[in-house]
Design a protein around this motif. Structure first.
Motif, PDB file in Angstrom:
ATOM      1  N   ALA A  31     -21.151 -53.938  26.765  1.00 41.72           N
ATOM      2  CA  ALA A  31     -22.151 -54.358  27.750  1.00 41.72           C
ATOM      3  C   ALA A  31     -22.192 -55.874  27.876  1.00 41.72           C
ATOM      4  CB  ALA A  31     -23.525 -53.817  27.356  1.00 41.72           C
ATOM      5  N   LEU A  32     -21.941 -56.577  26.780  1.00 39.47           N
ATOM      6  CA  LEU A  32     -22.015 -58.040  26.786  1.00 39.47           C
ATOM      7  C   LEU A  32     -20.748 -58.709  27.308  1.00 39.47           C
ATOM      8  CD1 LEU A  32     -23.834 -58.555  23.391  1.00 39.47           C
ATOM      9  CD2 LEU A  32     -24.802 -58.839  25.684  1.00 39.47           C
ATOM     10  N   ILE A  33     -19.680 -57.947  27.486  1.00 35.42           N
ATOM     11  CA  ILE A  33     -18.456 -58.544  28.024  1.00 35.42           C
ATOM     12  C   ILE A  33     -18.249 -58.176  29.495  1.00 35.42           C
ATOM     13  CG2 ILE A  33     -17.280 -58.778  25.814  1.00 35.42           C
ATOM     14  CD1 ILE A  33     -15.639 -56.287  26.567  1.00 35.42           C
ATOM     15  N   ASP A  34     -19.249 -57.551  30.079  1.00 33.37           N
ATOM     16  CA  ASP A  34     -19.182 -57.251  31.499  1.00 33.37           C
ATOM     17  C   ASP A  34     -19.033 -58.566  32.255  1.00 33.37           C
ATOM     18  OD1 ASP A  34     -19.265 -55.497  33.724  1.00 33.37           O
ATOM     19  OD2 ASP A  34     -21.332 -56.143  34.106  1.00 33.37           O
ATOM     20  N   GLY A  35     -18.089 -58.656  33.131  1.00 36.62           N
ATOM     21  CA  GLY A  35     -17.849 -59.878  33.885  1.00 36.62           C
ATOM     22  C   GLY A  35     -16.769 -60.762  33.293  1.00 36.62           C
ATOM     23  N   VAL A  36     -16.289 -60.439  32.084  1.00 33.25           N
ATOM     24  CA  VAL A  36     -15.172 -61.191  31.507  1.00 33.25           C
ATOM     25  C   VAL A  36     -13.892 -60.652  32.133  1.00 33.25           C
ATOM     26  CG1 VAL A  36     -13.888 -61.744  29.409  1.00 33.25           C
ATOM     27  CG2 VAL A  36     -16.382 -61.638  29.344  1.00 33.25           C
ATOM     28  N   VAL A  37     -13.086 -61.539  32.654  1.00 32.20           N
ATOM     29  CA  VAL A  37     -11.850 -61.157  33.334  1.00 32.20           C
ATOM     30  C   VAL A  37     -10.715 -61.095  32.317  1.00 32.20           C
ATOM     31  CG1 VAL A  37     -10.172 -61.880  35.084  1.00 32.20           C
ATOM     32  CG2 VAL A  37     -12.626 -62.229  35.475  1.00 32.20           C
ATOM     33  N   LEU A  38      -9.915 -60.063  32.390  1.00 30.43           N
ATOM     34  CA  LEU A  38      -8.726 -59.912  31.554  1.00 30.43           C
ATOM     35  C   LEU A  38      -7.518 -60.312  32.390  1.00 30.43           C
ATOM     36  CD1 LEU A  38      -7.413 -58.901  28.930  1.00 30.43           C
ATOM     37  CD2 LEU A  38      -7.340 -56.634  29.986  1.00 30.43           C
ATOM     38  N   ARG A  39      -6.706 -61.219  31.845  1.00 31.68           N
ATOM     39  CA  ARG A  39      -5.540 -61.700  32.589  1.00 31.68           C
ATOM     40  C   ARG A  39      -4.323 -61.697  31.673  1.00 31.68           C
ATOM     41  NH1 ARG A  39      -5.303 -67.302  36.033  1.00 31.68           N
ATOM     42  NH2 ARG A  39      -3.169 -67.033  36.713  1.00 31.68           N
ATOM     43  N   VAL A  40      -3.252 -61.053  32.098  1.00 28.13           N
ATOM     44  CA  VAL A  40      -1.992 -61.041  31.344  1.00 28.13           C
ATOM     45  C   VAL A  40      -1.018 -61.979  32.050  1.00 28.13           C
ATOM     46  CG1 VAL A  40      -0.057 -59.634  30.534  1.00 28.13           C
ATOM     47  CG2 VAL A  40      -2.380 -58.676  30.540  1.00 28.13           C
ATOM     48  N   GLU A  41      -0.496 -62.941  31.283  1.00 25.43           N
ATOM     49  CA  GLU A  41       0.474 -63.896  31.804  1.00 25.43           C
ATOM     50  C   GLU A  41       1.718 -63.819  30.929  1.00 25.43           C
ATOM     51  OE1 GLU A  41      -1.461 -67.780  32.339  1.00 25.43           O
ATOM     52  OE2 GLU A  41      -3.356 -66.691  32.158  1.00 25.43           O
ATOM     53  N   GLU A  42       2.831 -64.281  31.443  1.00 26.17           N
ATOM     54  CA  GLU A  42       4.081 -64.216  30.683  1.00 26.17           C
ATOM     55  C   GLU A  42       4.004 -65.066  29.418  1.00 26.17           C
ATOM     56  OE1 GLU A  42       7.155 -62.238  31.162  1.00 26.17           O
ATOM     57  OE2 GLU A  42       5.400 -61.260  32.038  1.00 26.17           O
ATOM     58  N   GLU A  43       3.589 -66.335  29.553  1.00 28.67           N
ATOM     59  CA  GLU A  43       3.438 -67.220  28.402  1.00 28.67           C
ATOM     60  C   GLU A  43       2.559 -68.392  28.803  1.00 28.67           C
ATOM     61  OE1 GLU A  43       7.486 -68.088  27.350  1.00 28.67           O
ATOM     62  OE2 GLU A  43       7.670 -69.639  28.832  1.00 28.67           O
ATOM     63  N   PRO A  44       1.995 -69.095  27.821  1.00 30.95           N
ATOM     64  CA  PRO A  44       1.169 -70.253  28.173  1.00 30.95           C
ATOM     65  C   PRO A  44       2.024 -71.367  28.767  1.00 30.95           C
ATOM     66  CG  PRO A  44       1.442 -70.078  25.781  1.00 30.95           C
ATOM     67  CD  PRO A  44       2.067 -68.870  26.383  1.00 30.95           C
ATOM     68  N   ASP A  45       1.419 -72.145  29.662  1.00 25.32           N
ATOM     69  CA  ASP A  45       2.190 -73.232  30.277  1.00 25.32           C
ATOM     70  C   ASP A  45       2.202 -74.469  29.372  1.00 25.32           C
ATOM     71  OD1 ASP A  45      -0.165 -74.789  30.782  1.00 25.32           O
ATOM     72  OD2 ASP A  45      -0.424 -73.824  32.717  1.00 25.32           O
ATOM     73  N   GLU A  46       3.093 -75.394  29.710  1.00 27.48           N
ATOM     74  CA  GLU A  46       3.291 -76.603  28.901  1.00 27.48           C
ATOM     75  C   GLU A  46       2.022 -77.439  28.788  1.00 27.48           C
ATOM     76  OE1 GLU A  46       5.994 -77.439  27.056  1.00 27.48           O
ATOM     77  OE2 GLU A  46       6.854 -75.515  27.633  1.00 27.48           O
ATOM     78  N   ALA A  47       1.257 -77.548  29.871  1.00 22.71           N
ATOM     79  CA  ALA A  47       0.041 -78.352  29.849  1.00 22.71           C
ATOM     80  C   ALA A  47      -0.975 -77.786  28.853  1.00 22.71           C
ATOM     81  CB  ALA A  47      -0.566 -78.429  31.246  1.00 22.71           C
TER      82      ALA A  47
END
Length: 133
Positions: A31-47
């Motif tokens: 209930a407390l994580i409602d609104g948290v977006v889950l995002r899958v990316e290939e890898e973190p970027d250099e920045a």
């Protein structure tokens, strides 16, 4: 014939595993994580790696971004919603290197990032994990 994994799962498959991990959380936490977006990316970027002081993209399997529940405010408008980022390639590398079941690894990362949503530090979470052992 069994339905066994024979290839590295794509981002959509990892997202399904992560969503299943979120569904296994106790109801009061879900209930407390409602609104948290889950995002899958290939890898973190250099920045991002530079910002975090990391040299190797494989060191970062997940990341929480956004305000924690402790910092949340109805006055904070125009901000991105809180997000849990999962990095597919680093997760797969850790999966291969450790032999931990992929579902368990993703669950561990999800729980860790949800901990950040609740305002826990890495040290807090390590202490909780140590107590649970």
């Amino acid at each position: 014939m069994t339905n066994r994994q024979t290839h590295a799962p794509d981002g959509a498959a990892l997202e399904r595993l992560a969503e299943a991990a979120l569904e296994r959380l106790p109801g009061q936490f879900r209930a407390l994580i409602d609104g948290v977006v889950l995002r899958v990316e290939e890898e973190p970027d250099e920045a991002l790696l530079a910002e975090m002081g990391l040299d190797n993209a494989y060191e970062l399997t997940g990341l929480y971004s956004g305000r924690s529940l402790r910092e949340a405010s109805s006055w904070a408008s125009g901000e991105h919603p809180p997000m849990i980022h999962l990095y597919r390639i680093p997760l797969l590398v850790e999966w291969v290197e450790t032999g931990v079941a992929l579902e368990d690894l993703i669950t561990h990362v999800i729980v860790h990032e949800v901990g950040h949503h609740f305002g826990l530090s890495d040290d807090d979470m390590h202490a909780l994990e140590d107590q649970a052992e």
